[in-house]
Scaffold this motif. Structure first.
Motif, PDB file in Angstrom:
ATOM      1  N   VAL A 194      -8.550 -13.229  -6.010  1.00  0.00           N
ATOM      2  CA  VAL A 194      -8.865 -13.676  -4.668  1.00  0.00           C
ATOM      3  C   VAL A 194      -7.599 -13.628  -3.802  1.00  0.00           C
ATOM      4  N   ARG A 195      -6.468 -13.998  -4.374  1.00  0.00           N
ATOM      5  CA  ARG A 195      -5.216 -13.998  -3.618  1.00  0.00           C
ATOM      6  C   ARG A 195      -4.879 -12.592  -3.113  1.00  0.00           C
ATOM      7  N   PHE A 196      -5.102 -11.587  -3.965  1.00  0.00           N
ATOM      8  CA  PHE A 196      -4.841 -10.205  -3.569  1.00  0.00           C
ATOM      9  C   PHE A 196      -5.712  -9.815  -2.376  1.00  0.00           C
ATOM     10  N   ALA A 197      -6.984 -10.161  -2.434  1.00  0.00           N
ATOM     11  CA  ALA A 197      -7.908  -9.836  -1.338  1.00  0.00           C
ATOM     12  C   ALA A 197      -7.461 -10.499  -0.038  1.00  0.00           C
ATOM     13  N   LEU A 198      -7.016 -11.732  -0.106  1.00  0.00           N
ATOM     14  CA  LEU A 198      -6.543 -12.428   1.086  1.00  0.00           C
ATOM     15  C   LEU A 198      -5.271 -11.773   1.644  1.00  0.00           C
ATOM     16  N   ASP A 199      -4.386 -11.367   0.764  1.00  0.00           N
ATOM     17  CA  ASP A 199      -3.154 -10.712   1.210  1.00  0.00           C
ATOM     18  C   ASP A 199      -3.446  -9.371   1.880  1.00  0.00           C
ATOM     19  N   VAL A 200      -4.350  -8.600   1.299  1.00  0.00           N
ATOM     20  CA  VAL A 200      -4.724  -7.310   1.894  1.00  0.00           C
ATOM     21  C   VAL A 200      -5.409  -7.533   3.235  1.00  0.00           C
ATOM     22  N   HIS A 201      -6.298  -8.498   3.278  1.00  0.00           N
ATOM     23  CA  HIS A 201      -6.998  -8.796   4.529  1.00  0.00           C
ATOM     24  C   HIS A 201      -6.009  -9.198   5.622  1.00  0.00           C
ATOM     25  N   ARG A 202      -5.052 -10.038   5.272  1.00  0.00           N
ATOM     26  CA  ARG A 202      -4.053 -10.469   6.248  1.00  0.00           C
ATOM     27  C   ARG A 202      -3.253  -9.267   6.770  1.00  0.00           C
ATOM     28  N   ALA A 203      -2.823  -8.392   5.880  1.00  0.00           N
ATOM     29  CA  ALA A 203      -2.055  -7.211   6.301  1.00  0.00           C
ATOM     30  C   ALA A 203      -2.900  -6.317   7.195  1.00  0.00           C
ATOM     31  N   ASN A 258      -0.314  -4.732   9.854  1.00  0.00           N
ATOM     32  CA  ASN A 258       0.926  -4.510   9.116  1.00  0.00           C
ATOM     33  C   ASN A 258       0.693  -3.402   8.085  1.00  0.00           C
ATOM     34  N   PHE A 259       0.808  -2.146   8.549  1.00  0.00           N
ATOM     35  CA  PHE A 259       0.505  -1.019   7.677  1.00  0.00           C
ATOM     36  C   PHE A 259       1.488  -0.908   6.513  1.00  0.00           C
ATOM     37  N   VAL A 260       2.724  -1.318   6.704  1.00  0.00           N
ATOM     38  CA  VAL A 260       3.708  -1.266   5.623  1.00  0.00           C
ATOM     39  C   VAL A 260       3.270  -2.190   4.490  1.00  0.00           C
ATOM     40  N   GLN A 261       2.930  -3.416   4.824  1.00  0.00           N
ATOM     41  CA  GLN A 261       2.484  -4.377   3.816  1.00  0.00           C
ATOM     42  C   GLN A 261       1.166  -3.946   3.186  1.00  0.00           C
ATOM     43  N   PHE A 262       0.251  -3.414   3.988  1.00  0.00           N
ATOM     44  CA  PHE A 262      -1.039  -2.948   3.477  1.00  0.00           C
ATOM     45  C   PHE A 262      -0.832  -1.911   2.374  1.00  0.00           C
ATOM     46  N   PHE A 263      -0.031  -0.883   2.659  1.00  0.00           N
ATOM     47  CA  PHE A 263       0.167   0.167   1.666  1.00  0.00           C
ATOM     48  C   PHE A 263       1.007  -0.308   0.485  1.00  0.00           C
ATOM     49  N   LYS A 264       1.928  -1.243   0.715  1.00  0.00           N
ATOM     50  CA  LYS A 264       2.681  -1.803  -0.405  1.00  0.00           C
ATOM     51  C   LYS A 264       1.737  -2.534  -1.357  1.00  0.00           C
ATOM     52  N   LEU A 265       0.784  -3.264  -0.809  1.00  0.00           N
ATOM     53  CA  LEU A 265      -0.180  -3.965  -1.648  1.00  0.00           C
ATOM     54  C   LEU A 265      -1.055  -2.989  -2.424  1.00  0.00           C
ATOM     55  N   GLU A 276      -0.250  -0.047  -3.388  1.00  0.00           N
ATOM     56  CA  GLU A 276       0.574   0.590  -4.414  1.00  0.00           C
ATOM     57  C   GLU A 276       1.042  -0.376  -5.496  1.00  0.00           C
ATOM     58  N   SER A 277       0.883  -1.668  -5.271  1.00  0.00           N
ATOM     59  CA  SER A 277       1.406  -2.663  -6.204  1.00  0.00           C
ATOM     60  C   SER A 277       0.602  -2.729  -7.497  1.00  0.00           C
ATOM     61  N   GLU A 278       1.201  -3.388  -8.481  1.00  0.00           N
ATOM     62  CA  GLU A 278       0.525  -3.608  -9.761  1.00  0.00           C
ATOM     63  C   GLU A 278      -0.675  -4.543  -9.608  1.00  0.00           C
ATOM     64  N   ARG A 279      -0.705  -5.311  -8.532  1.00  0.00           N
ATOM     65  CA  ARG A 279      -1.822  -6.230  -8.294  1.00  0.00           C
ATOM     66  C   ARG A 279      -3.104  -5.484  -7.951  1.00  0.00           C
ATOM     67  N   CYS A 280      -2.966  -4.244  -7.521  1.00  0.00           N
ATOM     68  CA  CYS A 280      -4.115  -3.445  -7.093  1.00  0.00           C
ATOM     69  C   CYS A 280      -4.527  -2.504  -8.221  1.00  0.00           C
ATOM     70  N   ASN A 281      -5.737  -2.669  -8.731  1.00  0.00           N
ATOM     71  CA  ASN A 281      -6.203  -1.762  -9.775  1.00  0.00           C
ATOM     72  C   ASN A 281      -6.942  -0.578  -9.138  1.00  0.00           C
ATOM     73  N   TYR A 282      -7.422   0.310  -9.947  1.00  0.00           N
ATOM     74  CA  TYR A 282      -8.080   1.528  -9.467  1.00  0.00           C
ATOM     75  C   TYR A 282      -9.309   1.203  -8.612  1.00  0.00           C
TER      76      TYR A 282
END
Length: 170
Positions: free
Chosen positions: A1-10, A15-22, A24-30
């Motif tokens: 849920v935290r990942f979804a909230l972080d992506v939504h906020r970006a 904040n396209f930089v943060q969006f794409f970092k998320l 690409e992160s290990e928190r994001c699965n396929y």
């Protein structure tokens, strides 16, 4: 849920930089990456709008734009800039020299042009392991054994069907 909230906020903050970092992160699965991929075009367009507002008129190369917007091919970055009516030269784009026009994403030709931009961000999730996606789903011979497997299989089939429909309409 935290990942979804972080992506939504970006996404909401633009904040396209943060969006794409998320993404690409290990928190994001396929599966997350597949679901977020449909928003890449909007994020990229909004990023170009912000750059057009904030940057000076010094040209930015298509290689740099492609790197920032996670587009594999600089030619696709050039096409995106042209779709947004930015001033495009042979080697780059100049901001603040023309009015930014948001492409009509409802137009099938525009949607197809944006969808066919090469982007290995999602596929890179498979190269580094399955990240929670059963190998049977990736290999295409899935036999669901659980509700979670069935959900992943259904999502994968829906994504593949949407891609085929979009390719067929072009």
């Amino acid at each position: 849920v935290r990942f979804a909230l972080d992506v939504h906020r970006a996404y909401v903050d633009g904040n396209f930089v943060q969006f794409f970092k998320l993404v690409e992160s290990e928190r994001c699965n396929y599966l997350h990456a597949c679901a977020l991929e449909r928003h890449f075009s909007r994020v990229r367009i909004d990023a170009l709008r912000s750059m057009n507002t904030a940057n000076n008129t010094t040209p930015m190369t298509f290689d740099e734009i492609a790197r920032l917007l996670r587009i594999d091919d600089p030619t696709d970055a050039k096409s995106l800039c042209e779709l947004c009516s930015l001033t495009v030269a042979e080697r780059g784009v100049s901001f603040k020299t023309s009015a930014f026009i948001t492409p009509d994403l409802a137009n099938i030709d525009v949607a197809y042009a944006l969808r066919t931009q090469t982007c290995s961000v999602v596929e890179s999730k498979l190269k580094h392991g399955t990240h929670g996606v059963p190998s049977s789903v990736i290999d295409g011979d899935a036999r669901p054994g659980t509700d979670a497997d069935a959900d992943i299989i259904a999502a994968r089939r829906a994504i593949d069907a949407a891609r085929r429909a979009l390719d067929a309409s072009a």
